[in-house]
Write a protein that holds these residues in place. Sequence first.
Motif, PDB file in Angstrom:
ATOM      1  N   PHE A  74      25.070  42.726  31.717  1.00 44.70           N
ATOM      2  CA  PHE A  74      25.515  41.956  32.495  1.00 44.70           C
ATOM      3  C   PHE A  74      27.321  41.936  32.440  1.00 44.70           C
ATOM      4  O   PHE A  74      27.429  42.793  31.924  1.00 44.70           O
ATOM      5  CB  PHE A  74      25.527  40.575  31.735  1.00 44.70           C
ATOM      6  CG  PHE A  74      25.899  40.339  30.089  1.00 44.70           C
ATOM      7  CD1 PHE A  74      27.088  39.276  30.088  1.00 44.70           C
ATOM      8  CD2 PHE A  74      25.016  40.581  28.809  1.00 44.70           C
ATOM      9  CE1 PHE A  74      27.967  39.697  28.164  1.00 44.70           C
ATOM     10  CE2 PHE A  74      25.789  39.906  28.186  1.00 44.70           C
ATOM     11  CZ  PHE A  74      27.014  39.886  27.701  1.00 44.70           C
ATOM     12  N   CYS A  75      27.432  41.032  33.410  1.00 46.35           N
ATOM     13  CA  CYS A  75      28.913  40.926  33.719  1.00 46.35           C
ATOM     14  C   CYS A  75      29.171  42.640  34.447  1.00 46.35           C
ATOM     15  O   CYS A  75      30.646  43.337  34.236  1.00 46.35           O
ATOM     16  CB  CYS A  75      30.240  41.056  32.404  1.00 46.35           C
ATOM     17  SG  CYS A  75      31.513  40.568  33.219  1.00 46.35           S
ATOM     18  N   ALA A  76      29.095  42.748  34.853  1.00 48.18           N
ATOM     19  CA  ALA A  76      28.656  44.024  36.194  1.00 48.18           C
ATOM     20  C   ALA A  76      30.416  43.247  36.701  1.00 48.18           C
ATOM     21  O   ALA A  76      30.668  44.815  37.605  1.00 48.18           O
ATOM     22  CB  ALA A  76      27.293  44.773  36.646  1.00 48.18           C
ATOM     23  N   GLU A  77      30.305  42.435  36.662  1.00 48.91           N
ATOM     24  CA  GLU A  77      31.513  42.604  37.634  1.00 48.91           C
ATOM     25  C   GLU A  77      32.670  42.579  36.824  1.00 48.91           C
ATOM     26  O   GLU A  77      33.619  43.167  37.122  1.00 48.91           O
ATOM     27  CB  GLU A  77      32.033  40.475  37.711  1.00 48.91           C
ATOM     28  CG  GLU A  77      30.561  40.033  38.599  1.00 48.91           C
ATOM     29  CD  GLU A  77      30.137  39.676  37.866  1.00 48.91           C
ATOM     30  OE1 GLU A  77      29.389  39.997  36.642  1.00 48.91           O
ATOM     31  OE2 GLU A  77      29.169  38.614  38.105  1.00 48.91           O
ATOM     32  N   ARG A  78      32.463  42.671  35.850  1.00 48.52           N
ATOM     33  CA  ARG A  78      34.308  44.177  35.224  1.00 48.52           C
ATOM     34  C   ARG A  78      35.300  42.779  34.742  1.00 48.52           C
ATOM     35  O   ARG A  78      35.880  43.426  34.897  1.00 48.52           O
ATOM     36  CB  ARG A  78      34.266  45.412  35.352  1.00 48.52           C
ATOM     37  CG  ARG A  78      33.078  46.340  35.030  1.00 48.52           C
ATOM     38  CD  ARG A  78      34.004  46.922  35.773  1.00 48.52           C
ATOM     39  NE  ARG A  78      33.218  47.741  37.749  1.00 48.52           N
ATOM     40  CZ  ARG A  78      34.171  48.304  38.272  1.00 48.52           C
ATOM     41  NH1 ARG A  78      35.014  49.312  37.655  1.00 48.52           N
ATOM     42  NH2 ARG A  78      34.258  48.402  40.167  1.00 48.52           N
ATOM     43  N   TYR A  79      34.463  41.883  34.441  1.00 54.24           N
ATOM     44  CA  TYR A  79      35.856  40.637  35.031  1.00 54.24           C
ATOM     45  C   TYR A  79      36.283  40.321  33.329  1.00 54.24           C
ATOM     46  O   TYR A  79      35.503  40.454  32.153  1.00 54.24           O
ATOM     47  CB  TYR A  79      35.069  39.107  34.915  1.00 54.24           C
ATOM     48  CG  TYR A  79      36.455  37.534  35.078  1.00 54.24           C
ATOM     49  CD1 TYR A  79      36.534  37.700  36.317  1.00 54.24           C
ATOM     50  CD2 TYR A  79      36.378  37.289  34.110  1.00 54.24           C
ATOM     51  CE1 TYR A  79      37.842  36.886  36.374  1.00 54.24           C
ATOM     52  CE2 TYR A  79      37.183  36.319  34.193  1.00 54.24           C
ATOM     53  CZ  TYR A  79      37.859  35.722  34.798  1.00 54.24           C
ATOM     54  OH  TYR A  79      39.102  34.496  35.332  1.00 54.24           O
ATOM     55  N   VAL A  80      37.974  40.788  33.826  1.00 47.38           N
ATOM     56  CA  VAL A  80      38.350  40.298  32.177  1.00 47.38           C
ATOM     57  C   VAL A  80      39.252  38.379  31.886  1.00 47.38           C
ATOM     58  O   VAL A  80      39.631  38.191  33.120  1.00 47.38           O
ATOM     59  CB  VAL A  80      39.955  41.653  32.284  1.00 47.38           C
ATOM     60  CG1 VAL A  80      40.288  41.083  30.858  1.00 47.38           C
ATOM     61  CG2 VAL A  80      38.856  43.457  32.453  1.00 47.38           C
ATOM     62  N   GLY A  81      38.403  38.022  31.027  1.00 45.47           N
ATOM     63  CA  GLY A  81      38.828  36.548  31.572  1.00 45.47           C
ATOM     64  C   GLY A  81      40.299  36.203  30.563  1.00 45.47           C
ATOM     65  O   GLY A  81      40.989  37.076  31.065  1.00 45.47           O
ATOM     66  N   GLY A  82      40.831  35.420  30.066  1.00 40.57           N
ATOM     67  CA  GLY A  82      42.043  35.115  30.419  1.00 40.57           C
ATOM     68  C   GLY A  82      41.807  33.182  30.100  1.00 40.57           C
ATOM     69  O   GLY A  82      43.404  33.414  30.828  1.00 40.57           O
ATOM     70  N   ILE A  83      41.308  32.624  29.815  1.00 39.35           N
ATOM     71  CA  ILE A  83      41.856  30.897  30.245  1.00 39.35           C
ATOM     72  C   ILE A  83      42.703  30.805  29.151  1.00 39.35           C
ATOM     73  O   ILE A  83      43.764  29.289  30.474  1.00 39.35           O
ATOM     74  CB  ILE A  83      40.372  30.751  28.531  1.00 39.35           C
ATOM     75  CG1 ILE A  83      40.140  29.341  29.705  1.00 39.35           C
ATOM     76  CG2 ILE A  83      40.881  30.385  27.651  1.00 39.35           C
ATOM     77  CD1 ILE A  83      39.012  29.004  29.098  1.00 39.35           C
ATOM     78  N   GLU A  84      43.680  31.317  28.642  1.00 40.61           N
ATOM     79  CA  GLU A  84      44.588  30.601  28.221  1.00 40.61           C
ATOM     80  C   GLU A  84      46.504  31.008  29.440  1.00 40.61           C
ATOM     81  O   GLU A  84      47.184  30.134  29.007  1.00 40.61           O
ATOM     82  CB  GLU A  84      45.275  31.312  26.905  1.00 40.61           C
ATOM     83  CG  GLU A  84      45.951  32.617  26.823  1.00 40.61           C
ATOM     84  CD  GLU A  84      44.339  33.657  27.332  1.00 40.61           C
ATOM     85  OE1 GLU A  84      43.431  32.932  27.064  1.00 40.61           O
ATOM     86  OE2 GLU A  84      44.180  34.800  28.271  1.00 40.61           O
ATOM     87  N   SER A  85      45.723  31.978  29.894  1.00 36.68           N
ATOM     88  CA  SER A  85      46.521  31.740  30.729  1.00 36.68           C
ATOM     89  C   SER A  85      46.488  31.770  32.209  1.00 36.68           C
ATOM     90  O   SER A  85      46.713  31.860  33.230  1.00 36.68           O
ATOM     91  CB  SER A  85      47.580  33.549  30.918  1.00 36.68           C
ATOM     92  OG  SER A  85      46.326  34.475  31.518  1.00 36.68           O
ATOM     93  N   GLY A  86      45.512  30.132  32.272  1.00 34.37           N
ATOM     94  CA  GLY A  86      44.864  29.796  33.482  1.00 34.37           C
ATOM     95  C   GLY A  86      43.858  30.187  34.174  1.00 34.37           C
ATOM     96  O   GLY A  86      44.005  29.912  35.632  1.00 34.37           O
ATOM     97  N   ARG A  87      43.382  31.797  33.736  1.00 34.01           N
ATOM     98  CA  ARG A  87      42.740  32.788  34.301  1.00 34.01           C
ATOM     99  C   ARG A  87      41.204  31.855  34.242  1.00 34.01           C
ATOM    100  O   ARG A  87      40.935  30.964  32.735  1.00 34.01           O
ATOM    101  CB  ARG A  87      42.383  33.991  34.341  1.00 34.01           C
ATOM    102  CG  ARG A  87      43.527  34.087  34.889  1.00 34.01           C
ATOM    103  CD  ARG A  87      43.902  36.501  33.943  1.00 34.01           C
ATOM    104  NE  ARG A  87      42.432  36.971  34.093  1.00 34.01           N
ATOM    105  CZ  ARG A  87      41.894  37.664  34.868  1.00 34.01           C
ATOM    106  NH1 ARG A  87      42.608  37.317  36.676  1.00 34.01           N
ATOM    107  NH2 ARG A  87      40.767  38.105  35.487  1.00 34.01           N
TER     108      ARG A  87
END
Length: 765
Positions: free
Chosen positions: A260-273
């Motif tokens: 899953f996450c083949a999007e290779r997404y890197v989160g970062g909710i704390e920086s508004g992502r």
Amino acid sequence: MKQTIRKRFTTLAGVASLGLAVTAMAVPAETLDEVMARRGLSQQDLLAAAKTYTPTGGRDEFIVFSSGGQSGQIIVYGVPSMRILKYVSVFTPEPWQGYGFDTESKKVLAEGKIDGRELHWGDTHHPALSETEGAPDGEFLFINDKSAPRVGVISLEDFETKQIVVNPILQSEHGGTFVTPNTEYVIEAAQYPGILGRGFAPLSEFNEKFRGAITYWKFNREKGRIEPENSFSIELPPYTQDLTDAGKLASYGWSFTNSFCAERYVGGIESGRPPFEAGCSQADTDFLHVINWKKAEEVYKAGKVKIINGHPVIPMETAVEEGLVYLIAEPKSPHGVDVSPDGKFIVVGGKLDVTASVYSFEKIQAAIKAKNFSGTDPYGFPIIKMEDALHVQVPLGLGPLHNQYDSKPCVIYTSLYVDSQIAKWDYCEGKVLDKISIHYNVGHLVAMEGESVKPAGHYLISLNKLAIDRFNPVGPLHPQNHQLIDISGDKMELLYDMPIPLGEPHYAASIAADKLKPLVRYRYGTNSRTGGRHEGATRPGSERIERDGTTVNVYMTAIRSHFTPEIIEVNEGDTVNFIITNSERAEDETHGFSVSTYDVNLSLEPGKTSTATIVADRPGVFSFYCTEFCSALHLEMEGYLVIKPKDYVEKASAVSEGQAYTQADYDKQVQTNVDTQAVIDSVVSYITARNYKDFPEVASLVEDAVDQLNFAADAKAKAEAAAAEKDWQNATLWAGQWWQYQVKAADIGLRAKTFLDEHGAVVVE
Ligand code: K7E
Ligand code: CUA
């Protein structure tokens, strides 16, 4: 205490001398109808009860090994009774079994240290039974730890953990453990992408530096151990690999891993992502990894690897060149991937999709052969078009997760997480056959031998994530709920709810009970963690205390109802090794050993030798005792560890006893013993007049009773020798010990007699 035993013993003796126990005619207090009315039970409830209720002494048809989730353990229970039989501790100490307390098991737990750090728990997900020709063989069990990339190896001879291997390259894993059809390899696939070898790189270099991988651990069945030196991995893109299954029969030599996450997404909710959950579920598809492990084995053996942290890894370029890995699009965020019993189909649960996708191995092979690819991924891996590999896609409901196979051809069960249902469907024809609601939010499910080449059918268990209102409330943390379902008919029928208060169940493996052949006792003096003879194994009569500088080795034995030695004197600052052998041969005669306030706790099953080590840093007199109620004089199975203070000056004096005995005391005890012997003789003649040798259980009880009578003869000789010296003190006490052994022999004899009565033994000449 003595009074009570004498009283009980007289009662037993009375029964024994009658030869036959009297069975009273019991009048039931309530009729079945009355009970049904009082408890509000329906006919259907009664039927369900009849299908699961197992009368006393009854055995189960199947044994299930369930992951114990956050407990780091495995839960063993019987089906259909759903009675829990054992917890097998793998990554976590478990006091009852001495796991993590004795030196031998501490060594196993220490194998699980990661980069020198001791871990105190494990997140167990997927147990796998060893297989022969694609069916569970009942010899070994494996389980993974998702949090720290580790695999535990358990022997089903004694249900003990023998080995923990740490994955040298992964940071976390999830797609383990799954075995190849002859347990050539135990498969462990990564979960969250990381730096292979557990190094550092900034998240900004995620695409370039972060990787997934899949490890093939070589299993040596003779040794019963994984061989890290003969194991290898394949480097994979950072696609968050998930569950795995090994191909079998038609697809033997291949394995299949979700992602899953083949999007290779890197989160970062704390920086508004947007958070991971958004970025990892945006695209419509992820990748099913189709891996030729047979060929990968050759590539590894040919040395086409890079070494990371001492471990051989086939690099991605090599995997592409050699044609080891192919990708197929699969509906986004899938969960389970399960190969059909004939190996021809691979079924993937969609999780965020409503469908289950059935891939055809034949079509996959045809596409590979024809090089019919839609292109490659950014790392060069060829992508097979979904439509070229699909056999059928079936809408099942919301949140299809995991699959299990029935004994009936083409029948599969899929858990529907969001719908809280299980779908029964036909994966050949692609149609839904039945659905059942469960409580609630099922994760995995397990059908009996439901992942083997020959599933056994009968029962399905829903391993639920929530229990909500199913049980009496016990606070905000609810028990887990395993629900037993009858799948023998056309409609699934819910039979039973079993709460488990241990940890979240993920997967479970099941096996026909008669395939398991566990030990009843160890060979004398076994180190159970190595399976070999313990170097400190001690026979009765050779118990001793040996000092080597400030190290004191106490070679002890344990038998009903004493330790030898009982008084152990050491000096403050000494290191004391208690090396204890349980010298029993009798079934279930386990002794424990604990030393007050020194955190010592051993479990000594018959024949086992275990060691506990302490540093005697606090002077004092510490009681030790047996922690298992092993016999009528279990409480008296005690002793003292005397730790003399550094400045202590020894005063010569004898032990002063609380009681003085006379010749009259001695004579009285001897008379009791003579009377007791008469009872024993009557029980012995009752048993030997019958075909007791036809009952192995009784034959071993008789063996045990004979042991006890030999000990009695030995104590009798000591009593008589003391009496000849007119030493009434020792004569009376040894006569008492003689009687203790007689009581044990009589107790065993009466157990044997009851067994014979209950199992229809007949009189022989
Ligand atoms: Cu919980 Cu197989 Cu780890 Cu699904 S996993 S539920
Ligand atoms: Cu041995 Cu209690």
